[in-house]
Design an enzyme around this catalytic site. Structure first.
Site, PDB file in Angstrom:
ATOM      1  N   TYR A   1     -45.729  -0.956 -48.128  1.00 53.44           N
ATOM      2  CA  TYR A   1     -46.072  -1.308 -46.744  1.00 53.44           C
ATOM      3  C   TYR A   1     -46.106  -0.057 -45.869  1.00 53.44           C
ATOM      4  O   TYR A   1     -47.120   0.245 -45.222  1.00 53.44           O
ATOM      5  CB  TYR A   1     -45.063  -2.326 -46.171  1.00 53.44           C
ATOM      6  CG  TYR A   1     -45.132  -2.436 -44.656  1.00 53.44           C
ATOM      7  CD1 TYR A   1     -46.288  -2.907 -44.031  1.00 53.44           C
ATOM      8  CD2 TYR A   1     -44.053  -2.055 -43.848  1.00 53.44           C
ATOM      9  CE1 TYR A   1     -46.362  -2.996 -42.638  1.00 53.44           C
ATOM     10  CE2 TYR A   1     -44.123  -2.139 -42.469  1.00 53.44           C
ATOM     11  CZ  TYR A   1     -45.280  -2.613 -41.865  1.00 53.44           C
ATOM     12  OH  TYR A   1     -45.360  -2.687 -40.489  1.00 53.44           O
TER      13      TYR A   1
ATOM     14  N   LYS B   1     -49.265   1.854 -44.001  1.00 53.88           N
ATOM     15  CA  LYS B   1     -49.314   2.076 -42.543  1.00 53.88           C
ATOM     16  C   LYS B   1     -49.424   3.575 -42.255  1.00 53.88           C
ATOM     17  O   LYS B   1     -50.148   3.988 -41.346  1.00 53.88           O
ATOM     18  CB  LYS B   1     -48.071   1.492 -41.854  1.00 53.88           C
ATOM     19  CG  LYS B   1     -48.002  -0.015 -41.811  1.00 53.88           C
ATOM     20  CD  LYS B   1     -49.121  -0.684 -41.015  1.00 53.88           C
ATOM     21  CE  LYS B   1     -49.034  -0.451 -39.530  1.00 53.88           C
ATOM     22  NZ  LYS B   1     -50.048  -1.257 -38.786  1.00 53.88           N
TER      23      LYS B   1
ATOM     24  N   THR C   1     -45.758   1.438 -37.049  1.00 53.93           N
ATOM     25  CA  THR C   1     -44.342   1.138 -37.236  1.00 53.93           C
ATOM     26  C   THR C   1     -43.511   2.405 -37.415  1.00 53.93           C
ATOM     27  O   THR C   1     -44.033   3.435 -37.855  1.00 53.93           O
ATOM     28  CB  THR C   1     -44.188   0.241 -38.494  1.00 53.93           C
ATOM     29  OG1 THR C   1     -42.812   0.199 -38.876  1.00 53.93           O
ATOM     30  CG2 THR C   1     -44.963   0.802 -39.696  1.00 53.93           C
ATOM     31  N   ASP C   2     -42.231   2.307 -37.117  1.00 56.04           N
ATOM     32  CA  ASP C   2     -41.331   3.458 -37.354  1.00 56.04           C
ATOM     33  C   ASP C   2     -41.077   3.665 -38.850  1.00 56.04           C
ATOM     34  O   ASP C   2     -40.553   4.700 -39.256  1.00 56.04           O
ATOM     35  CB  ASP C   2     -40.001   3.276 -36.606  1.00 56.04           C
ATOM     36  CG  ASP C   2     -39.202   2.055 -37.034  1.00 56.04           C
ATOM     37  OD1 ASP C   2     -39.699   1.239 -37.853  1.00 56.04           O
ATOM     38  OD2 ASP C   2     -38.053   1.904 -36.557  1.00 56.04           O
ATOM     39  N   GLU C   3     -41.474   2.676 -39.672  1.00 59.40           N
ATOM     40  CA  GLU C   3     -41.178   2.793 -41.108  1.00 59.40           C
ATOM     41  C   GLU C   3     -41.940   3.938 -41.768  1.00 59.40           C
ATOM     42  O   GLU C   3     -41.578   4.391 -42.850  1.00 59.40           O
ATOM     43  CB  GLU C   3     -41.439   1.454 -41.824  1.00 59.40           C
ATOM     44  CG  GLU C   3     -40.615   0.343 -41.182  1.00 59.40           C
ATOM     45  CD  GLU C   3     -40.552  -0.953 -41.961  1.00 59.40           C
ATOM     46  OE1 GLU C   3     -40.717  -0.939 -43.187  1.00 59.40           O
ATOM     47  OE2 GLU C   3     -40.310  -1.992 -41.319  1.00 59.40           O
TER      48      GLU C   3
END
Ligand code: NAD
Ligand code: TYD
Length: 353
Positions: free
Chosen positions: A157, A161, A132-134
């Site tokens: 989260y 990741k 994810t870009d997060e």
């Protein structure tokens, strides 16, 4: 060419679109879908392909070393597309260890099985990690996330990741395991579990329930239609370079409040409600802890090196998504029973200002 592909998390939102695409488009590939069927996994997402000859479902946990080893050995797995994860930021705030378990330990388990069982025979092998870009953290009002942007995760989260991405890279550098990683922006589309902003809001509009907007609704997300994400994964799997990271996004930034206003407007028309009536459901609630202000992906590398661009404009994708939810009320009813209702009550009760 044939491949034996292990897809993890294939009963979830994005995973089900990836499984469907590979099963239908590549009859020569054998697809093994390993999924623990948590609250977010739903075999109804795959009803249309479950009888296909090149598809096998395996219920199980990616942290189960013996099971993962067995799947690799019995099916001669040469490719992994790893999507299984705990994926919801709000749940990671209330239960961070579940995220470390699946996202970090689960990824390490899969990587280690691949390392052991491929045993340095890496020709024709690939471990594709979906991220994810997060992991890049939060942007201010300007700028973009590039593949070179330093990781700066801020929620349990995104930190879990980020941990999984680092492990994937570590296996590449240490063991030369053939890997590729993609970091995608927020997805939306059919089969999205209604705890995330867009499907939750569609579901609540249908039921005339309040639309909870965190803080002032000024946070920005960059939205991509899920089928375009599956298309990008297909492109990267077949054309991506080993050891590389690719950002996936559609240059489609919306503040949450503007997005929900657009959704309300489209759904006024579709549901035959008076203009402006859905907007009255908007309710500002206490902000998410550590709420990232803005995500925005620069996907130039993917476009220039592999020729991928998204196929859909946002309004078209949003219309398709709303239509899917309106036509699939049974799916919505089934996934919003029991466990989800308890979560909803805990997350939003006494939270509305
Ligand atoms: P999801 O929550 O809808 O689905 C996750 C799936 O993984 C479910 O089917 C669940 O049953 C399964 N799963 C969870 N824990 C498991 C375990 N321990 N063992 C086996 N299976 C397990 O998630 P999603 O939105 O489809 O996201 C899929 C992947 O894409 C995730 O890795 C996520 O980080 C990444 N991603 C998501 C988005 C997004 O906007 N949703 C954007 C970029 C990247
Ligand atoms: P979400 O769909 O949870 O995705 P992510 O946090 O991974 O980006 O949330 C998207 C945005 O919407 C995010 O800024 C949080 C906000 N949000 C709300 O305002 N209300 C809600 O009920 C939810 C679930 C999210």
């Amino acid at each position: 060419m044939t491949k034996n592909i292990l897809i993890t998390g294939g009963a979830g939102f994005i995973g089900s679109h990836v499984v469907r695409r590979f099963v239908n488009n590549y009859p020569n590939y054998k697809i093994y879908n390993l999924d623990a069927l948590t609250y977010a996994g739903n075999l109804e997402n795959l009803k249309d392909i479950e009888m296909k000859e090149n598809y096998t479902f395996i219920k199980g946990n990616i942290c189960d070393i013996d099971l993962v080893d067995k799947i690799f050995q019995e099916n001669n797995i040469d490719t992994v597309i790893h999507l299984a994860a705990e994926s919801h930021v709000d749940r990671s705030i209330s239960d961070p260890l579940a995220f470390v378990q699946t996202n970090v330990i689960g990824t390490a388990t899969l990587l280690n099985s691949a390392r052991k069982l491929w045993n340095n025979q890496y020709e024709g092998k690939l471990f594709y990690h979906v991220s994810t870009d997060e992991v890049y953290g939060s942007l201010g009002e300007t700028g973009f996330f590039y593949e070179t942007t330093a990781y700066d995760p801020r929620s349990p989260y995104s930190a879990s990741k980020a941990g999984s991405d680092h492990l994937v890279m570590a296996f590449y550098h240490t063991y030369h395991l053939p890997i590729v990683i993609s970091n995608c922006s927020n997805n939306y589309g059919p089969h999205h579990f209604p705890e995330k902003l867009i499907p939750l809001s569609i579901n609540n509009i249908i039921q005339n329930k309040p639309l909870p907007i965190y803080g002032k609704g000024e946070n920005v997300r960059d939205w991509l239609y899920v089928i375009d994400h599956a298309d990008a994964i297909d492109t990267i799997l077949h054309k991506g370079k080993m050891g590389e990271t690719y950002n996936i996004g559609g240059h489609n930034e919306w503040t949450n409040i503007e997005l929900i206003r657009l959704l309300c407007k489209i759904m006024d028309e579709k549901l035959g409600r008076e203009k402006g009536s859905n907007e009255k459901l908007i309710t500002f609630v206490t902000d998410r802890a550590g709420h990232d202000l803005r995500y925005a992906i620069d996907a130039t590398k993917l476009k220039e090196e592999l020729g991928w661009t998204p196929s859909l404009q946002f309004e078209e994708g949003l219309n398709k998504t709303i239509d899917w939810y309106l036509e699939n009320s049974e799916w919505l009813k089934k996934v919003t029973n029991g466990e989800y209702l308890k979560y909803y009550e805990k997350q939003y009760h006494q939270n509305e200002n």
